[in-house]
Write a protein that holds these residues in place. Structure first.
Motif: not given
Length: 414
Positions: A154-155, A162-164, A190-193
């Motif tokens: 996520p930003r 959420g770190v993958h 999270n509208d952008s990744i």
């Protein structure tokens, strides 16, 4: 007249600011940047620590007048979510004394942060913010990163939420779809990744405190982390580097460049850096104190902390350029291999008998539901070890892992 300090989002260890200022005769007022406490931080919300609490309902002018009424000595962020609101309040109440206002987004959002570092010519990881799979695919093709190992995150979250990691050759689209549109730990969609090339190396933390553009080292810490499937942010341990360690100079110089690029001039910063074969590369920089048990650990390791420097800055106009190591100190993080019901939390109490034991943090009593550890927010807990004898510290760490292995978490029925 009672003096006050304003603490914005003072969850968890940031509440310690209140104790430190109270010891100097200054009362703390909490301002939450949301209309209600964040759900993911409820366990760390301690309203009794503050003389008053105010909630930001979106009316900034009203909040400014409320805060101004306290004639505060300072306005201080407690976590990432507070950064932009603190920037705005400081510029209204103490114009020209805070971090560079025009770069506020670069101190909170990892996309403008990455752009600021790149634009400054600082060595960096190739990074892009994609709102659709097509945008991500186009960027990967253009940069030659197709089929390479990647990190998706996520930003505007924190704590490795959420770190993958996507291994080389694996399909990045599935974790991208899971993250896109999900709600992070700060209740933001999270509208952008953020899509980033994977950096292999050793991760370090550089904690600093700046006064009027002059940056001072508070501590440099080596992280040990492990992966659990695609989740790569499982914390294992933190160790403090001696200030004379050659790596400290390298990491300090790089941190100064990054801090300048994102407009850091005043206050705490927490910078995470991967030291690769090509040199240091920024993971992120946060314009707030190091959380978890880091302030307690720093005091044991160095005799100082970001909280202590904050108080000295605002009450004594003091600045400290560096740090020393008083004694070896380690934070050992505890993990749950699976989710379920805690059945024998008392087994952790045997850690208290260790020679280097200082403090145990675990908020899961017997009968409570425990999440599988995948990031900092889902860690089972931590134990703080500190002793003059490094050998004792290492032996006690082995014992911690033996005790951790005895924890029983009963899986839930499908």
């Amino acid at each position: 007249m009672q003096r006050h300090v304003i603490l914005v989002d003072p969850y968890s260890e940031a509440a310690e600011f209140a104790n430190a200022f109270r010891a100097r005769g200054v009362a703390s007022v909490a301002v939450l940047s949301t209309p209600a406490p964040l759900k993911s931080y409820l366990h760390g919300w301690k309203p009794e620590s503050f003389s008053a609490t105010h909630f930001h309902d979106g009316d900034f002018a009203k909040l400014v007048e409320t805060v101004r009424g306290y004639d505060p000595v300072a306005v201080i962020p407690g976590n990432e979510h507070a950064v932009r609101l603190v920037d705005a309040l400081v510029e209204e109440l103490f114009p020209g004394t805070g971090n560079v206002p025009e770069l506020s987004a670069a101190r909170r959002d990892k996309w403008p942060m990455a752009q600021a570092v790149a634009n400054a010519g600082i060595p960096h990881l190739r990074t892009f913010a994609a709102a659709t799979e097509e945008e991500a695919a186009d960027w990967l093709r253009e940069t030659g990163l197709e089929g390479r190992a990647l990190v998706l995150k996520p930003r505007c979250s924190g704590g490795t939420d959420g770190v993958h990691k996507v291994e080389a050759g694996e399909d990045w689209r599935l974790p991208f779809r899971r993250l896109l549109g999900s709600v992070n730990m700060f209740d933001l969609t999270n509208d952008s990744i953020l899509v980033q090339e994977f950096a292999s190396g050793t991760e370090f933390v550089v904690d600093t405190y700046s006064v009027d553009g002059e940056l001072g080292l508070v501590a440099v810490v080596r992280y040990s982390k492990s992966a659990r499937g695609a989740r790569i942010g499982v914390y294992d341990a933190e160790d403090y580097l001696l200030p004379e360690d050659p790596l400290v100079k390298v990491l300090e110089a790089y941190t100064r460049q990054v801090a300048d690029a994102v407009g850091i001039r005043t206050g705490c910063t927490h910078t995470e850096i991967m030291l690769t074969d090509q040199g240091p590369r920024l993971i992120e920089i946060a314009a707030r104190l190091d959380g978890g048990c880091a302030q307690q650990a720093a005091r044991l390791a160095t005799g100082d902390s970001q909280i202590d420097r904050t108080v000295r800055h605002h009450l004594d106009s003091a600045f400290s350029p560096g740090y020393e190591i008083v004694q070896p100190t380690r934070v050992a993080w505890l993990s749950a291999a699976n989710s379920g019901i805690m059945r024998n939390a008392e087994v952790l109490d045997s850690m208290r008998d260790l020679a280097s034991f200082q403090k145990l943090g675990c908020r899961y009593p017997n009968g409570s539901r425990v999440p599988k550890t995948e990031d900092l927010f889902t860690t089972l807990g931590w134990v703080l070890l500190s002793t003059p004898d490094q050998d004792v510290l290492d032996e006690d760490t082995k014992r911690v892992r033996e005790i951790e292995a005895k924890v029983e978490i009963e899986p839930l029925d499908p």
